[in-house]
Scaffold this motif. Structure first.
Motif, mmCIF file in Angstrom:
data_model
loop_
_atom_site.group_PDB
_atom_site.id
_atom_site.type_symbol
_atom_site.label_atom_id
_atom_site.label_comp_id
_atom_site.label_asym_id
_atom_site.label_seq_id
_atom_site.Cartn_x
_atom_site.Cartn_y
_atom_site.Cartn_z
ATOM 1 N N PHE B 96 0.861 -1.045 0.048
ATOM 2 C CA PHE B 96 -0.012 -0.163 0.074
ATOM 3 C C PHE B 96 0.788 1.384 -0.040
ATOM 4 O O PHE B 96 0.673 2.327 -0.886
ATOM 5 N N ASP B 168 -4.422 8.499 3.635
ATOM 6 C CA ASP B 168 -5.088 7.172 4.244
ATOM 7 C C ASP B 168 -5.706 7.472 5.467
ATOM 8 O O ASP B 168 -6.756 6.841 5.832
ATOM 9 N N SER B 181 -9.410 6.525 1.961
ATOM 10 C CA SER B 181 -10.445 5.784 1.409
ATOM 11 C C SER B 181 -11.792 5.765 1.885
ATOM 12 O O SER B 181 -11.913 6.356 3.098
ATOM 13 N N GLN B 268 -7.820 -5.724 6.847
ATOM 14 C CA GLN B 268 -6.382 -5.248 6.413
ATOM 15 C C GLN B 268 -5.766 -6.551 5.831
ATOM 16 O O GLN B 268 -5.747 -7.414 6.086
ATOM 17 N N ASN B 269 -4.885 -6.099 5.032
ATOM 18 C CA ASN B 269 -3.940 -7.009 4.238
ATOM 19 C C ASN B 269 -3.447 -8.275 4.842
ATOM 20 O O ASN B 269 -3.517 -9.271 4.619
ATOM 21 N N ASP B 294 -8.566 -4.163 1.403
ATOM 22 C CA ASP B 294 -7.411 -3.888 0.782
ATOM 23 C C ASP B 294 -7.020 -5.099 -0.026
ATOM 24 O O ASP B 294 -6.935 -6.238 0.521
ATOM 25 N N GLN B 311 -8.841 -1.007 -2.149
ATOM 26 C CA GLN B 311 -8.453 0.359 -2.284
ATOM 27 C C GLN B 311 -7.700 0.879 -3.278
ATOM 28 O O GLN B 311 -7.446 -0.019 -4.360
ATOM 29 N N THR B 342 -13.842 2.783 -2.814
ATOM 30 C CA THR B 342 -13.350 1.487 -2.904
ATOM 31 C C THR B 342 -14.145 0.524 -3.839
ATOM 32 O O THR B 342 -15.151 0.899 -4.359
#
Lengths: 357, 357
Positions: B96, B168, B181, B268-269, B294, B311, B342
């Motif tokens: 990211f 962010d 986002s 999250q990732n 993400d 995102q 998104t």
DNA sequence: AACTCTCCCGACATCGATGTCAAAACTTGC
DNA sequence: GCAAGTTTTGACATCGATGTCGGGAGAGTT
């Protein structure tokens, strides 16, 4: 006399709050009623200033939100260091470059050195433009992943005493430190591994031949095959694949050919992923072996998980940075090339058994 | 008089080749036999210099390998720009951050502006240290992904006229432009999608609650569930997962529980990847649905491929950079928050059917 | 040939900060 | 209370480059 001085100071004080722009040392000194040299002493923690004046200066700094101009002071300071180094990378957003970048940062952080970073995108002109821009901004040292055919143009920079380290790719036409992966050995290890698993017809899918690392990996591939008395099939060698989709197409063509290879060696990240897609498209991922050069995130979560020759960009970055800082610290030595070993990581795709097992 | 002048110049010329260090404008002028102001005119292409002197200066520049010191000239030039901006990122090596970084670079490149980049690692002190270091080096503008609870300390920087954009994560305690986002909406979209596929018992696996985006995603999750008249099961909500292994462990615990959730929403990732591993470990990847916030590379190559709320870091970077440059160009407006939409990308893991379909 | 009138040039000041050094203010000793 | 010694201080020069502006050389005019 004393009253006059007092008047001056009062006048100065009332004029010392600049509404626009950044406060300077002069503003601080005026507000605190001292000379700028005295203010400088306070800021740099030099001895020889009365407690009262120290307090006055501190207060003025806080009131004005003063921040020293490091750039200006580096002009005067011996050596003129700005405590920033530059990283000329392939592409700041690719995993290899960004891991290298991060490792540089971690070493630099210990010394409060900042990092300029830029992406070359395999464009020699961009490489020169970045280096010019970074040197014009007085970067103390350079880490370069070159894309150009030769870097003789760096002679001036090097003569001026700026430490330069090449990373990932060797310098051509200049004599500087370099930190490289063992591309030749890594590629050879991949081939030996595939041969040991019964493969003889191993295809090579490689990046642009202008890239030295691609050349070295191809050499390692050829020589390792030769060690086993095997010559690669000419139409199973594809160069100049620089995108995932080009690699995917090339691999698809091989797999659809009359005598498809039983194993693939891919010389780079995106090429490996393109090959994975092609194998998947043809549902051959459990029949055709694959070893890729350079590890990538989630390689272990694919099915089969992808066997790779992993580089160590973090170690390369650390080493490159430490060489730069040793030179910045005044050490001298003849420029040297350092090799960072590669590691074969067996995950499955490279252990598919071939016909000669 | 004329002979004397000639002598001086000859003497100067012979002394004008500094063997060490970088050549300065003064060296060039001495070698060319002109004043440094004349040399400056040639370098900046200003009119009013004889062809003969222009040639002499050019030659001296070439001979000495002179490169102008941009830092020094910015001291004098109006505005004092050094044509460099700073990016205070979470971690330059994560996808990211590096995509954001790259987008900034692409916009900056058009203006020959360089980029300082640094990693905060969720450490508020590091954030301040980086910002101090960058402003001390006279960065013309700042892009910040904050990790601290508030950024009131930026007041001085902003008052000094340095453009600042948050990316962010929203600013707290300061009023500046922000590019965010649509965390709330994206999380809600994920929940609606899962509900539409028959899920009611959806677990939430989230990052550190100190991170604003994590808070917003959790809010979106809760409210979207509430829209469907569903309350999340308390023990199916896990916060403060900041590493892949923590997420894996947490997901494993949920799956091994007495009433495992039928779907997972990961905020999250790294949390998503940890959850993928846990599902794989329990061989539940085709029974339990998963939508991650993400996108990440190779998400489409996993089995099942991972459905995500993507995102658009590149767009965020472009927008942030264009805001900065507009301010640097002198435009004025009230600080504004921009939302980058998104996108829900359906790939398989989010379309696993639940019990209420 | 003398005189304007351009045009070009370079000495000087400046940007923000630091190193030098001699003068000013202080302390100490007698 | 005064000289000697010590500490503090700030005027000055400097780093590399650019903006200002008065003066000098050359060209053109009469």
């Amino acid at each position: 006399m004393v009253p006059a001085g007092g008047e001056n100071r009062a006048a100065a004080t009332s004029a010392a709050m600049p509404s626009k722009g950044r406060a300077t040392l002069r503003d601080v000194a005026l507000l605190a009623g001292v000379s700028h040299k005295t203010a400088s002493r306070v800021i740099n923690g030099e001895p020889g200033v009365t407690d009262a004046k120290v307090a006055a200066v501190r207060q003025a700094i806080a009131k004005l939100g003063y921040r020293p101009n490091f750039t200006a002071s580096s002009l005067r300071r011996a050596g003129g260091r700005i405590a920033a180094i530059a990283a000329v990378l392939e592409d700041v957003s690719n995993p290899f470059s960004s891991a290298l970048h991060r490792a540089l940062e971690d070493v630099a952080r210990e010394r409060n050195v900042m990092i300029f970073a830029g992406s070359v995108d395999e464009d020699p002109e961009r490489e020169r433009a970045l280096i010019d821009a970074f040197t014009a901004r007085q970067a103390d040292a350079l880490v370069i992943v070159p894309a150009s055919a030769n870097q003789r143009y760096l002679a001036d920079v090097i003569n001026a005493g700026t430490p330069v380290v090449f990373a990932d790719r060797p310098p051509v036409g200049v004599d500087v430190d370099a930190v490289l992966s063992d591309n030749h050995g890594g590629a050879a290890a991949a081939v030996h591994h595939l041969v040991a698993h019964g493969h003889r017809d191993i295809a090579y899918l490689g990046d642009l031949r202008t890239i030295t690392t691609a050349q070295q990996r191809y050499q390692g591939f050829r020589e390792a095959l030769a060690d086993h008395g095997v010559r690669p099939q000419p139409d199973h060698v594809v160069h100049d694949l620089h995108t995932e989709s080009a690699a995917r197409d090339a691999a698809a063509r091989l797999l659809a050919g009359p005598t498809p290879p039983t194993a693939l060696f891919t010389s780079q990240n995106l090429v490996t992923i393109g090959a994975v897609r092609a194998l998947r498209d043809h549902d051959r991922q459990h029949q055709v072996a694959l070893v890729g050069f350079d590890d990538f995130p989630l390689a272990d979560l694919l099915q089969p998980a992808v066997t790779v020759v992993a580089q160590n960009p973090a170690e390369m970055g650390r080493l490159a940075a430490s060489l730069l800082f040793r030179r910045l610290d005044g050490e001298h030595w003849m420029p040297t090339t350092h090799f960072v070993p590669t590691t074969l990581i067996q995950r499955g795709s490279g252990e598919v058994i071939g016909p000669h097992a």
